[in-house]
Design an enzyme around this catalytic site. Structure first.
Site, PDB file in Angstrom:
ATOM      1  N   LYS A 120      14.065 104.484  22.166  1.00 44.98           N
ATOM      2  CA  LYS A 120      14.048 105.171  20.887  1.00 44.98           C
ATOM      3  C   LYS A 120      14.521 104.251  19.763  1.00 44.98           C
ATOM      4  CE  LYS A 120      15.763 109.258  20.400  1.00 44.98           C
ATOM      5  NZ  LYS A 120      16.666 110.431  20.459  1.00 44.98           N
ATOM      6  N   LYS A 153      25.645 108.434  27.862  1.00 45.23           N
ATOM      7  CA  LYS A 153      26.463 107.620  26.958  1.00 45.23           C
ATOM      8  C   LYS A 153      27.454 106.771  27.739  1.00 45.23           C
ATOM      9  CE  LYS A 153      26.153 110.439  22.797  1.00 45.23           C
ATOM     10  NZ  LYS A 153      26.877 111.209  21.769  1.00 45.23           N
ATOM     11  N   LYS A 205      19.983 102.946  15.309  1.00 48.32           N
ATOM     12  CA  LYS A 205      20.785 102.041  14.488  1.00 48.32           C
ATOM     13  C   LYS A 205      21.775 101.253  15.328  1.00 48.32           C
ATOM     14  CE  LYS A 205      21.969 102.951  10.324  1.00 48.32           C
ATOM     15  NZ  LYS A 205      22.593 103.522   9.114  1.00 48.32           N
TER      16      LYS A 205
END
Length: 387
Positions: free
Chosen positions: A246, A154, A249
């Site tokens: 992947k 992240k 959103k």
């Protein structure tokens, strides 16, 4: 997102639906923390409040939860939480977070989770999750946490320079670093016997077992039990515009994903525009033809009969990529049929009060479950009991 045990198959024989798990895998807990005779399974899993879920969320987790619910025996307990505390490792707008949390609850109900059979609740409604997190933090290993991969990925995603050490020094927050402890607490507070998870969450289940071992050793107890990991049989659902990534959103390209509330026209448009390649025939070659493979995986996952991407590819021998996309749009539309209508109706039912009532009832059940564990934990640790 929190993980769940996925020994459940994509298509189950009728005999398997009679009980969630065979007796040899079941475990119940007596009040003093010792094992009693095998009696029931306790399943826990959670999902982050990202608003309306996409097809990857549905196939990878939500549909498995529905199947677990359908398989559960009379004494089995299922806890499914919308983990809003995990969401704030990245700052959120308060009103947006509340609305997305509510959207996710409506989505879980719309895909078939039944509040009479499964306990649905917001994580922040059950304060014992945070209480146990702190206690587990006091015996958790910093070294183990530092080897976790998700916080690093992240940070790197936000740091275009790609310098991990710089990102850790300048951007790493304690919440992002330590949230695996909260994930462990989420599972252990309900003394879950089984946790369904995807491959990317497997490491977090291993850390939960580490937390169990550290706590039990420190307080000379066997109160906490390591849960069984149930791995999802569903492969990752990839982006329709970048099939090596992947479906997410967070992508700025709305054509990269299908929401579970997408209309048939929107589904068809997204799949027609899906990235494939210049070869106008169908083969299942995930490495060489990831875009085509992604569509074949979707067809296999959404087909009413049990099948594989290889079988789907064989059935489309001689077909064009247009034929492949039409077939994919057809089965995805059928799989998601009715969800959009149920979702919209649930949000409006009783002027919104229905959703509040469902969450309040689920939260009360979850609080009672969590408090049973915390009463024993406080006594072991030497903390004041709640009055």
């Amino acid at each position: 997102m929190l993980p769940i045990a996925r020994t459940c198959c994509r298509r189950l024989p009728v005999s398997a639906t009679r009980r969630l798990l065979p007796p040899v895998h079941r475990r119940a807990y007596s009040g003093d923390g010792e094992d009693s005779q095998p009696d029931h399974a306790v399943v826990f899993s959670g999902i982050q409040p990202t608003g309306v879920p996409h097809l990857g969320n549905y196939l990878g987790a939500m549909r498995q939860w529905k199947r677990l619910q359908d398989m559960a025996g009379h004494n089995d307990k299922l806890f499914f939480s919308i983990v809003d505390l995990h969401a704030i490792t990245v700052p959120q707008d308060a009103e947006t977070l509340r609305y997305r949390t509510r959207e996710m609850l409506a989505a879980l109900l719309a895909i078939g989770l039944d509040p009479k059979l499964s306990t649905l609740f917001y994580q922040s409604s059950v304060k014992q999750h945070s209480e146990l997190m702190w206690i587990l933090s006091c015996t958790a290993s910093m070294g183990y946490l530092s080897r976790m991969t998700q916080y690093k990925s992240k940070l790197l995603a936000e740091n275009k320079a790609g310098d991990l050490d710089e990102a850790i020094a300048s951007r790493l927050k304690l919440g992002l670093f330590s949230y695996p402890v909260l994930q462990a607490a989420d599972i252990l507070i309900h003394r879950a016997t089984h946790v369904p998870v995807g491959e990317d969450q497997k490491q977090h289940l291993e850390f939960a077992r580490e937390c169990v071992a550290n706590f039990n050793h420190t307080y000379n107890t066997q109160l906490l039990k390591p849960p069984v990991t149930m791995m999802t049989p569903s492969p990752r659902v990839m982006s329709l515009q970048d099939p090596r990534q992947k479906m997410s959103k967070s992508s700025p390209n709305e054509k990269s994903r299908i929401l579970i509330t997408s209309t048939p026209q929107e589904i068809q448009k997204c799949i027609r525009g899906a990235m494939t390649d210049s070869k106008n025939h169908v083969t299942y070659e995930p490495e060489e033809r990831p875009g085509v493979a992604n569509l074949l995986e979707l067809i296999a996952q959404c087909s009413p009969e049990r099948t594989t991407p290889e079988d789907v590819s064989d059935s489309l021998r001689g077909a064009s990529l247009r034929d492949l996309k039409e077939r994919c749009a057809e089965v995805v539309t059928a799989e998601l049929s009715g969800i959009r209508e149920r979702y919209n109706e649930l949000l409006q039912r009783q002027g919104g009060r229905y959703m509040d009532e469902i969450e309040a009832e689920g939260a009360e059940v979850a609080r009672r479950s969590a408090e049973e564990t915390m009463r024993l934990v406080r006594s072991l640790v030497g903390l004041a009991s709640c009055r």
